[in-house]
Design an enzyme around this catalytic site. Sequence first.
Site, PDB file in Angstrom:
ATOM      1  N   ASN B 386      49.881 -26.710  16.059  1.00 36.06           N
ATOM      2  CA  ASN B 386      49.556 -26.251  17.399  1.00 36.06           C
ATOM      3  C   ASN B 386      49.001 -24.836  17.365  1.00 36.06           C
ATOM      4  O   ASN B 386      47.829 -24.605  17.617  1.00 36.06           O
ATOM      5  CB  ASN B 386      50.786 -26.336  18.299  1.00 36.06           C
ATOM      6  CG  ASN B 386      50.427 -26.160  19.767  1.00 36.06           C
ATOM      7  OD1 ASN B 386      49.281 -25.896  20.114  1.00 36.06           O
ATOM      8  ND2 ASN B 386      51.405 -26.288  20.629  1.00 36.06           N
ATOM      9  N   ASP B 387      49.841 -23.870  16.992  1.00 35.46           N
ATOM     10  CA  ASP B 387      49.407 -22.477  17.052  1.00 35.46           C
ATOM     11  C   ASP B 387      48.178 -22.210  16.185  1.00 35.46           C
ATOM     12  O   ASP B 387      47.326 -21.414  16.549  1.00 35.46           O
ATOM     13  CB  ASP B 387      50.557 -21.562  16.610  1.00 35.46           C
ATOM     14  CG  ASP B 387      51.752 -21.687  17.546  1.00 35.46           C
ATOM     15  OD1 ASP B 387      51.532 -21.928  18.742  1.00 35.46           O
ATOM     16  OD2 ASP B 387      52.891 -21.554  17.079  1.00 35.46           O
ATOM     17  N   VAL B 388      48.078 -22.891  15.037  1.00 35.52           N
ATOM     18  CA  VAL B 388      46.982 -22.581  14.100  1.00 35.52           C
ATOM     19  C   VAL B 388      45.643 -23.139  14.572  1.00 35.52           C
ATOM     20  O   VAL B 388      44.621 -22.870  13.950  1.00 35.52           O
ATOM     21  CB  VAL B 388      47.284 -23.092  12.677  1.00 35.52           C
ATOM     22  CG1 VAL B 388      48.494 -22.374  12.103  1.00 35.52           C
ATOM     23  CG2 VAL B 388      47.449 -24.589  12.632  1.00 35.52           C
ATOM     24  N   VAL B 389      45.642 -23.919  15.670  1.00 34.62           N
ATOM     25  CA  VAL B 389      44.373 -24.379  16.239  1.00 34.62           C
ATOM     26  C   VAL B 389      44.205 -23.889  17.672  1.00 34.62           C
ATOM     27  O   VAL B 389      43.321 -24.331  18.384  1.00 34.62           O
ATOM     28  CB  VAL B 389      44.244 -25.923  16.204  1.00 34.62           C
ATOM     29  CG1 VAL B 389      44.267 -26.428  14.781  1.00 34.62           C
ATOM     30  CG2 VAL B 389      45.338 -26.598  17.019  1.00 34.62           C
ATOM     31  N   ALA B 427      55.276 -20.591  18.177  1.00 33.44           N
ATOM     32  CA  ALA B 427      55.163 -19.247  18.728  1.00 33.44           C
ATOM     33  C   ALA B 427      55.463 -19.252  20.230  1.00 33.44           C
ATOM     34  O   ALA B 427      55.538 -18.215  20.864  1.00 33.44           O
ATOM     35  CB  ALA B 427      53.772 -18.675  18.465  1.00 33.44           C
TER      36      ALA B 427
END
Lengths: 111, 460
Positions: B386-389, B427
């Site tokens: 999620n956070d990395v995209v 996050a």
Amino acid sequence: MSGLALASIFILAVFVGFEVISKVPSILHTPLMSGSNAIHGVILVGAIAVLSTSHGPLQDALGFLAVFLATINVVGGFVVTDRMLEMFKGRGTSSRPGGRPPSRPSAGRPR
Amino acid sequence: MSHPELVGAIDIVAFVCFILALKGLSSPPLARRGNLVGAAGMLLAVAFALAFTPLHHLLLLVVALVLGVAVGVPAARLVKMTAMPQMVAAFNGVGGGAAALVALATFAQRGGLTSDGERVAILVDVVIGSISLTGSAIAFAKLQELMTGRPIVYPAQQRVNGAIAIVIVAFAVALLAGVGGLALVLVLVSSLALGVAFVLPIGGADAPVVISLLNAFTGLSVAASGFVLNDTVLIVGGTLVGASGALLTRMMSQAMGRSLTNILFGAFGAVVTATGTAGDGSDRSVRSSTPEDVGTMLAYADRVMVVPGYGLAVAQAQHTLRELVSLLEARGVTVTYAIHPVAGRMPGHMNVLLAEADVPYEQLEEMDVANGELARTDVALVVGANDVVNPAARDSPGSPIYGMPIIEVDQAKSVVFLKRSMRPGFAGIDNELLFDPKTVLLFGDAKDSLAKLVAVVKAV
């Protein structure tokens, strides 16, 4: 050994520590953290020394606990690092900074 | 050779092993051997320490060693790959605790009759070792989800932390002035408190960086023990870890595109904006899809890029993913995996996981390469990431993850998220991309969803 000699060793070790790990590919960040985590388990040597000169229940308890915790640090640290690195065996010989390798890395055996 | 000379010689062999171990661990082909060299050096150092131990505490010593092995080995062998970072945190914490105990025990043994230099070393050892112990415990709890992974913040937090630090300094000065054992106990207690207070405001997603920092701390406290005990192998071993750990911490935060200061203290300012953006997402709709639709979409694509994340690791779905990819390749679809440097909960997590499922190394693409190819990718399949995209890292300066490099899956023609729920990522930040018209979501455990997709692709 004199305080000054110990301080010199300390300063030199700081520089060696900085120099020895320049340019680590990101896939090795965690194994490196874990491996160096095991190395500070060398406190076990100190814990053994403290326990072997202790007198009385309080000192014995402190020394015993120190040896116990330090042993977990050393043994667990090296074993867990080895398990992480086991996953890399036979592949991933190049860190590929910024691009694909020109050809298949040769060190790996195909699985 | 006399006894002190022999010990000195053994120490030298041990240092060399430690240096070679660190050197090996920073290069992929040598890493495993490096670790073994480090272990060999350690074995040597410990064996000789034991050889010179007086017999009257041998039983106690053996019991402590056996118990330590009995706890450490199974913990390290049985821990799941997903739980690796918190295991490292735990091992680091006990190391810090051991270093602090060595200093306390030495102080007790010498009845407080120590020189000023020794007292300074004891103080450094106790303060840093204790911070490392409780800080690691909190990082462990956050990663193990024994407590919330979100930053825990309260008013005047930095002042409280500053106040604890001042209290530590005050007791330390008292100890140096000759107050004695009580002052050291108070230093210990307030340092343990500071370790907790220091890690509480740091988000779970940043925990690996913090663990690395605490690892360097433990190294320094071990070095301080070396000054207390006049033992060079502790000084060298501890300092090597302290210095290389500090550098590694910096490299890890750079890989996340953030400064260490931002990771350690960023939560204090960022929380308001984070909750602000999270609030307005709840009432908007997303496009939820079925395995049939997604499977068909994948089967008829030309290029598919898989973006794996922590959800893949949790579901242990790497083998199923590999099976799906093989089926797609058999149909002529070009499939690659895009690996974000901090996907999962530790750098390299995805590489390890996919290697376990025998995914060929050539299919793994680093972020920069992947981003260059996304514009001509038909389907970006995001599995438990999620956070990395999250485009917020690129587009909204108010976001706590702003500035972190991302895999820009929003450049692909369509995006599929396999997600367990609408819960935001680790996050704790909403992802705008989930509401994008070209995004579809397939809810469920990653392994179940992938198994359904396998069935669909087989049938197409």
